[in-house]
Design a protein around this motif. Structure first.
Motif, PDB file in Angstrom:
ATOM      1  N   TYR A  95      -4.111  -3.970  -6.601  1.00  0.00           N
ATOM      2  CA  TYR A  95      -2.777  -4.133  -6.045  1.00  0.00           C
ATOM      3  C   TYR A  95      -2.767  -5.254  -5.017  1.00  0.00           C
ATOM      4  CZ  TYR A  95      -1.684   0.421  -8.041  1.00  0.00           C
ATOM      5  OH  TYR A  95      -1.484   1.461  -8.907  1.00  0.00           O
ATOM      6  N   LYS A  96      -1.601  -5.846  -4.836  1.00  0.00           N
ATOM      7  CA  LYS A  96      -1.411  -6.801  -3.752  1.00  0.00           C
ATOM      8  C   LYS A  96      -0.955  -5.992  -2.547  1.00  0.00           C
ATOM      9  CE  LYS A  96       0.295 -10.797  -4.544  1.00  0.00           C
ATOM     10  NZ  LYS A  96       1.299 -11.846  -4.865  1.00  0.00           N
ATOM     11  N   ALA A  97      -1.810  -5.910  -1.526  1.00  0.00           N
ATOM     12  CA  ALA A  97      -1.520  -5.081  -0.357  1.00  0.00           C
ATOM     13  C   ALA A  97      -1.753  -5.876   0.916  1.00  0.00           C
ATOM     14  CB  ALA A  97      -2.397  -3.830  -0.360  1.00  0.00           C
ATOM     15  N   VAL A  98      -0.979  -5.547   1.935  1.00  0.00           N
ATOM     16  CA  VAL A  98      -1.116  -6.202   3.234  1.00  0.00           C
ATOM     17  C   VAL A  98      -1.003  -5.138   4.325  1.00  0.00           C
ATOM     18  CG1 VAL A  98       1.360  -6.745   3.423  1.00  0.00           C
ATOM     19  CG2 VAL A  98      -0.302  -8.124   4.675  1.00  0.00           C
ATOM     20  N   LEU A  99      -1.779  -5.302   5.369  1.00  0.00           N
ATOM     21  CA  LEU A  99      -1.734  -4.415   6.531  1.00  0.00           C
ATOM     22  C   LEU A  99      -0.982  -5.151   7.632  1.00  0.00           C
ATOM     23  CD1 LEU A  99      -4.620  -2.331   7.961  1.00  0.00           C
ATOM     24  CD2 LEU A  99      -3.118  -3.597   9.448  1.00  0.00           C
ATOM     25  N   VAL A 100       0.032  -4.510   8.183  1.00  0.00           N
ATOM     26  CA  VAL A 100       0.811  -5.091   9.271  1.00  0.00           C
ATOM     27  C   VAL A 100       0.438  -4.372  10.559  1.00  0.00           C
ATOM     28  CG1 VAL A 100       3.116  -5.499  10.190  1.00  0.00           C
ATOM     29  CG2 VAL A 100       2.694  -5.725   7.733  1.00  0.00           C
ATOM     30  N   ASP A 101      -0.134  -5.115  11.505  1.00  0.00           N
ATOM     31  CA  ASP A 101      -0.559  -4.575  12.789  1.00  0.00           C
ATOM     32  C   ASP A 101       0.633  -4.584  13.739  1.00  0.00           C
ATOM     33  OD1 ASP A 101      -1.859  -3.804  15.082  1.00  0.00           O
ATOM     34  OD2 ASP A 101      -3.468  -5.279  14.912  1.00  0.00           O
ATOM     35  N   LEU A 102       1.201  -3.404  14.015  1.00  0.00           N
ATOM     36  CA  LEU A 102       2.386  -3.300  14.867  1.00  0.00           C
ATOM     37  C   LEU A 102       2.070  -2.998  16.325  1.00  0.00           C
ATOM     38  CD1 LEU A 102       4.852  -1.327  12.572  1.00  0.00           C
ATOM     39  CD2 LEU A 102       4.838  -3.769  13.088  1.00  0.00           C
ATOM     40  N   LEU A 115      -6.604  -0.205  -1.922  1.00  0.00           N
ATOM     41  CA  LEU A 115      -5.528  -0.661  -2.808  1.00  0.00           C
ATOM     42  C   LEU A 115      -5.839  -2.035  -3.395  1.00  0.00           C
ATOM     43  CD1 LEU A 115      -2.473   0.539  -0.708  1.00  0.00           C
ATOM     44  CD2 LEU A 115      -3.108   1.358  -2.989  1.00  0.00           C
ATOM     45  N   ILE A 116      -6.397  -2.913  -2.565  1.00  0.00           N
ATOM     46  CA  ILE A 116      -6.776  -4.244  -3.047  1.00  0.00           C
ATOM     47  C   ILE A 116      -7.872  -4.132  -4.102  1.00  0.00           C
ATOM     48  CG2 ILE A 116      -7.868  -6.424  -2.370  1.00  0.00           C
ATOM     49  CD1 ILE A 116      -6.283  -6.164   0.301  1.00  0.00           C
ATOM     50  N   GLU A 117      -8.856  -3.263  -3.873  1.00  0.00           N
ATOM     51  CA  GLU A 117      -9.926  -3.059  -4.864  1.00  0.00           C
ATOM     52  C   GLU A 117      -9.378  -2.532  -6.183  1.00  0.00           C
ATOM     53  OE1 GLU A 117     -13.123  -0.644  -3.451  1.00  0.00           O
ATOM     54  OE2 GLU A 117     -13.878  -2.214  -2.123  1.00  0.00           O
ATOM     55  N   LYS A 118      -8.290  -1.771  -6.139  1.00  0.00           N
ATOM     56  CA  LYS A 118      -7.664  -1.235  -7.354  1.00  0.00           C
ATOM     57  C   LYS A 118      -6.795  -2.282  -8.064  1.00  0.00           C
ATOM     58  CE  LYS A 118      -8.884   3.119  -7.516  1.00  0.00           C
ATOM     59  NZ  LYS A 118      -9.565   3.679  -8.665  1.00  0.00           N
TER      60      LYS A 118
END
Length: 92
Positions: free
Chosen positions: A33-40, A28-31
């Protein structure tokens, strides 16, 4: 654009949830978009550990599960996508 949320979950540990989450976020970042992964996964935060080992990975967040909703609302204001790397659910 309204923030989209993607949860990667599976009841079994070791099924590739973290790898899948990291790859979705990276794509998504490469495309653009501003994306974040949340480690739950508070017991085994692999995405957070993986990110700390890499100098170029700054899209992984480990949030306080006791304050999770407030932190997610803040992330919604900053990102197009929030990807959750969910912990396994062990049923005994």
């Amino acid at each position: 654009m309204e923030t989209k949320i993607i949860a990667v979950s599976q009841s079994k540990g070791g099924s590739g949830k973290t790898t899948t989450s990291i790859n979705i976020t990276g794509a998504l970042i490469e495309k653009g978009y501003k994306a974040v992964l949340v480690d739950l996964d508070i017991n085994k935060p692999d995405a957070t550990r993986w990110a700390k080992k890499s100098d170029s990975i700054d899209f992984v967040r480990n949030i306080d599960v006791h304050n999770m909703f407030d932190e997610i609302l803040e992330l919604k204001n900053e990102y197009d996508f929030i990807i959750f790397d969910c912990p396994p659910n062990y049923i005994e």
